[in-house]
Scaffold this motif. Structure first.
Motif, PDB file in Angstrom:
ATOM      1  N   LEU A 291       3.721   7.303   4.767  1.00 34.76           N
ATOM      2  CA  LEU A 291       3.426   6.628   6.251  1.00 34.76           C
ATOM      3  C   LEU A 291       2.294   7.707   6.890  1.00 34.76           C
ATOM      4  N   ALA A 292       2.189   8.836   6.774  1.00 38.19           N
ATOM      5  CA  ALA A 292       1.024   9.630   7.332  1.00 38.19           C
ATOM      6  C   ALA A 292      -0.127   8.954   6.909  1.00 38.19           C
ATOM      7  N   ALA A 293      -0.241   8.710   5.365  1.00 36.16           N
ATOM      8  CA  ALA A 293      -1.669   8.190   4.875  1.00 36.16           C
ATOM      9  C   ALA A 293      -1.818   6.822   5.531  1.00 36.16           C
ATOM     10  N   LEU A 294      -0.910   5.924   5.384  1.00 29.91           N
ATOM     11  CA  LEU A 294      -1.022   4.518   6.213  1.00 29.91           C
ATOM     12  C   LEU A 294      -1.309   4.567   7.460  1.00 29.91           C
ATOM     13  N   ARG A 295      -0.809   5.476   8.187  1.00 30.83           N
ATOM     14  CA  ARG A 295      -1.000   5.469   9.777  1.00 30.83           C
ATOM     15  C   ARG A 295      -2.185   6.190  10.267  1.00 30.83           C
ATOM     16  N   SER A 296      -2.803   6.860   9.348  1.00 31.58           N
ATOM     17  CA  SER A 296      -4.335   7.515   9.610  1.00 31.58           C
ATOM     18  C   SER A 296      -5.455   6.568   9.277  1.00 31.58           C
ATOM     19  N   GLN A 297      -6.447   6.843  10.105  1.00 32.56           N
ATOM     20  CA  GLN A 297      -7.702   5.676  10.017  1.00 32.56           C
ATOM     21  C   GLN A 297      -8.188   6.466   8.505  1.00 32.56           C
ATOM     22  N   GLU A 298      -8.215   7.550   8.263  1.00 32.87           N
ATOM     23  CA  GLU A 298      -8.816   7.881   7.071  1.00 32.87           C
ATOM     24  C   GLU A 298      -8.128   7.596   5.566  1.00 32.87           C
ATOM     25  N   GLY A 299      -6.809   7.594   5.943  1.00 35.03           N
ATOM     26  CA  GLY A 299      -5.939   7.047   4.926  1.00 35.03           C
ATOM     27  C   GLY A 299      -6.263   5.681   4.823  1.00 35.03           C
ATOM     28  N   ARG A 300      -6.280   4.731   5.793  1.00 34.02           N
ATOM     29  CA  ARG A 300      -6.474   3.278   5.726  1.00 34.02           C
ATOM     30  C   ARG A 300      -7.770   2.947   4.952  1.00 34.02           C
ATOM     31  N   ARG A 301      -8.827   3.837   5.530  1.00 29.94           N
ATOM     32  CA  ARG A 301     -10.278   3.751   5.126  1.00 29.94           C
ATOM     33  C   ARG A 301     -10.586   3.909   3.714  1.00 29.94           C
ATOM     34  N   GLN A 302      -9.711   4.831   3.162  1.00 30.07           N
ATOM     35  CA  GLN A 302      -9.707   5.224   1.779  1.00 30.07           C
ATOM     36  C   GLN A 302      -9.097   4.047   0.784  1.00 30.07           C
ATOM     37  N   ARG A 303      -8.218   3.577   1.381  1.00 32.24           N
ATOM     38  CA  ARG A 303      -7.486   2.463   0.650  1.00 32.24           C
ATOM     39  C   ARG A 303      -8.446   0.984   0.736  1.00 32.24           C
ATOM     40  N   ALA A 304      -8.920   0.808   1.909  1.00 36.99           N
ATOM     41  CA  ALA A 304      -9.744  -0.281   1.973  1.00 36.99           C
ATOM     42  C   ALA A 304     -10.847   0.045   1.139  1.00 36.99           C
ATOM     43  N   ARG A 305     -11.419   0.902   1.237  1.00 31.33           N
ATOM     44  CA  ARG A 305     -12.854   1.240   0.182  1.00 31.33           C
ATOM     45  C   ARG A 305     -12.140   1.004  -1.154  1.00 31.33           C
ATOM     46  N   ALA A 306     -11.166   1.269  -1.658  1.00 32.62           N
ATOM     47  CA  ALA A 306     -10.752   1.397  -3.066  1.00 32.62           C
ATOM     48  C   ALA A 306     -10.540  -0.208  -3.543  1.00 32.62           C
ATOM     49  N   VAL A 307     -10.045  -1.218  -2.452  1.00 29.65           N
ATOM     50  CA  VAL A 307      -9.794  -2.464  -2.686  1.00 29.65           C
ATOM     51  C   VAL A 307     -11.042  -3.146  -2.815  1.00 29.65           C
ATOM     52  N   ALA A 308     -11.996  -2.728  -1.910  1.00 31.66           N
ATOM     53  CA  ALA A 308     -13.383  -3.418  -2.090  1.00 31.66           C
ATOM     54  C   ALA A 308     -14.098  -3.033  -3.250  1.00 31.66           C
ATOM     55  N   GLU A 309     -13.917  -2.037  -3.800  1.00 32.78           N
ATOM     56  CA  GLU A 309     -14.680  -1.332  -5.020  1.00 32.78           C
ATOM     57  C   GLU A 309     -13.904  -2.358  -6.249  1.00 32.78           C
ATOM     58  N   GLY A 310     -12.637  -2.393  -6.143  1.00 36.18           N
ATOM     59  CA  GLY A 310     -11.934  -3.415  -7.069  1.00 36.18           C
ATOM     60  C   GLY A 310     -12.687  -4.597  -7.028  1.00 36.18           C
ATOM     61  N   LEU A 311     -12.678  -5.326  -5.929  1.00 37.90           N
ATOM     62  CA  LEU A 311     -13.186  -6.709  -5.706  1.00 37.90           C
ATOM     63  C   LEU A 311     -14.403  -6.704  -6.416  1.00 37.90           C
TER      64      LEU A 311
ATOM     65  N   PHE B 292       0.679  -1.089   0.100  1.00 36.39           N
ATOM     66  CA  PHE B 292       0.242   0.148  -0.064  1.00 36.39           C
ATOM     67  C   PHE B 292       0.990   1.337   0.012  1.00 36.39           C
ATOM     68  N   GLY B 293       2.173   1.119   0.131  1.00 32.54           N
ATOM     69  CA  GLY B 293       2.843   2.375   0.420  1.00 32.54           C
ATOM     70  C   GLY B 293       4.234   2.019   0.939  1.00 32.54           C
ATOM     71  N   ASN B 294       5.016   3.239   1.233  1.00 28.94           N
ATOM     72  CA  ASN B 294       6.433   2.890   1.495  1.00 28.94           C
ATOM     73  C   ASN B 294       6.411   3.510   3.136  1.00 28.94           C
ATOM     74  N   MET B 295       6.868   2.621   4.009  1.00 29.66           N
ATOM     75  CA  MET B 295       6.611   3.071   5.482  1.00 29.66           C
ATOM     76  C   MET B 295       7.920   3.891   5.640  1.00 29.66           C
ATOM     77  N   ARG B 296       8.664   4.113   5.000  1.00 29.82           N
ATOM     78  CA  ARG B 296      10.064   4.849   5.181  1.00 29.82           C
ATOM     79  C   ARG B 296      10.003   6.322   4.517  1.00 29.82           C
ATOM     80  N   ASP B 297       8.780   6.561   3.810  1.00 26.97           N
ATOM     81  CA  ASP B 297       8.619   8.113   3.188  1.00 26.97           C
ATOM     82  C   ASP B 297       7.600   8.671   4.191  1.00 26.97           C
ATOM     83  N   ALA B 298       7.976   9.871   4.413  1.00 30.64           N
ATOM     84  CA  ALA B 298       7.086  10.543   5.397  1.00 30.64           C
ATOM     85  C   ALA B 298       5.329  10.779   4.684  1.00 30.64           C
ATOM     86  N   ASP B 299       5.246  11.112   3.698  1.00 30.43           N
ATOM     87  CA  ASP B 299       3.924  11.142   3.283  1.00 30.43           C
ATOM     88  C   ASP B 299       2.845   9.962   3.225  1.00 30.43           C
TER      89      ASP B 299
END
Length: 221
Positions: free
Chosen positions: A196-216, A187-194
């Motif tokens: 990581l900020a998205a992966l660490r935020s609940q909303e960033g994860r939710r956006q990614r999870a929703r997109a995966v669900a749409e793809g499925l 989903f992203g690079n944990m050593r890049d600040a931007d």
């Protein structure tokens, strides 16, 4: 279809197997797994972490729970490769054997990557140099369909690995041993600040999870 399911109606009645990568407790170093191509590799790699120590296994667990909720709200039966983010999990080959034996329509392995700062974006792997038991064509189509949904959600593809968000691999036990349509998402690079900020935020994860669900949903429609 309820307002909460949106465009996910095609998922109703389906079964999705989620494999949140790694585990809260690492296995013994001497424990090995079948790599699917005649060799062995560590039972479970420990995974990576951010510079301040936030572990990949916690990211994958958190996003698996958000994706699970989205899928279950859409009428999906969700199976998980591990029960929590504390204990040991099955070795990667045993995880895959259980996926293969299940009623899952698709399998999605959830990960985050490690690279240098400035290397950003997601990439998705399906098996390349396929073995006779692999559903290589279906796995490639699944990867492309989920990639398209993630791009449509505004998520950037990797600028350092793969092409257009796709990075087929022949070195992953979980893909080599699979008899299902299966992908692995970084989903992203944990050593890049931007990233990581998205992966660490609940909303960033939710956006990614929703997109995966749409793809499925698009894949299974």
């Amino acid at each position: 279809m309820s307002a909460s399911t949106g465009n996910l109606g095609a998922l109703a009645g389906r079964t999705v197997y989620l494999d949140p990568g790694h585990a809260g407790t690492a296995p013994p170093a001497e424990l090995t797994a079948d790599d699917g191509r005649g060799g062995t590799k560590p039972c479970n790699a420990p995974g990576t972490a951010s510079d301040d120590g936030w572990p990949e296994h916690t990211f994958t667990w958190e996003i698996s729970q958000q994706l699970r909720t989205i899928l279950e709200d859409a009428g999906v039966t969700v199976l998980l490769s591990r029960a929590d983010d504390v204990h040991r999990a099955d070795c990667i080959d045993e995880r895959t054997y259980k996926e293969n034996a299940s009623a899952a329509d698709v399998v999605v392995s959830l990960h985050a990557d490690v690279s240098g700062p400035g290397n950003t974006g997601f990439h998705i792997s399906a098996v390349t140099d396929p073995l006779p038991h692999n559903l290589a064509g279906e796995s490639s189509r699944l990867a492309s369909t989920v990639r398209d949904a993630m791009v449509s959600a505004g998520l950037p593809v990797s600028n350092y690995l793969g092409t257009d968000g796709l990075n087929p691999r022949a070195d992953l036990s979980g893909l080599n041993l699979s008899t299902k349509p299966k992908i692995l998402i970084e989903f992203g690079n944990m050593r890049d600040a931007d990233d990581l900020a998205a992966l660490r935020s609940q909303e960033g994860r939710r956006q990614r999870a929703r997109a995966v669900a749409e793809g499925l949903a698009s894949y299974l429609a």
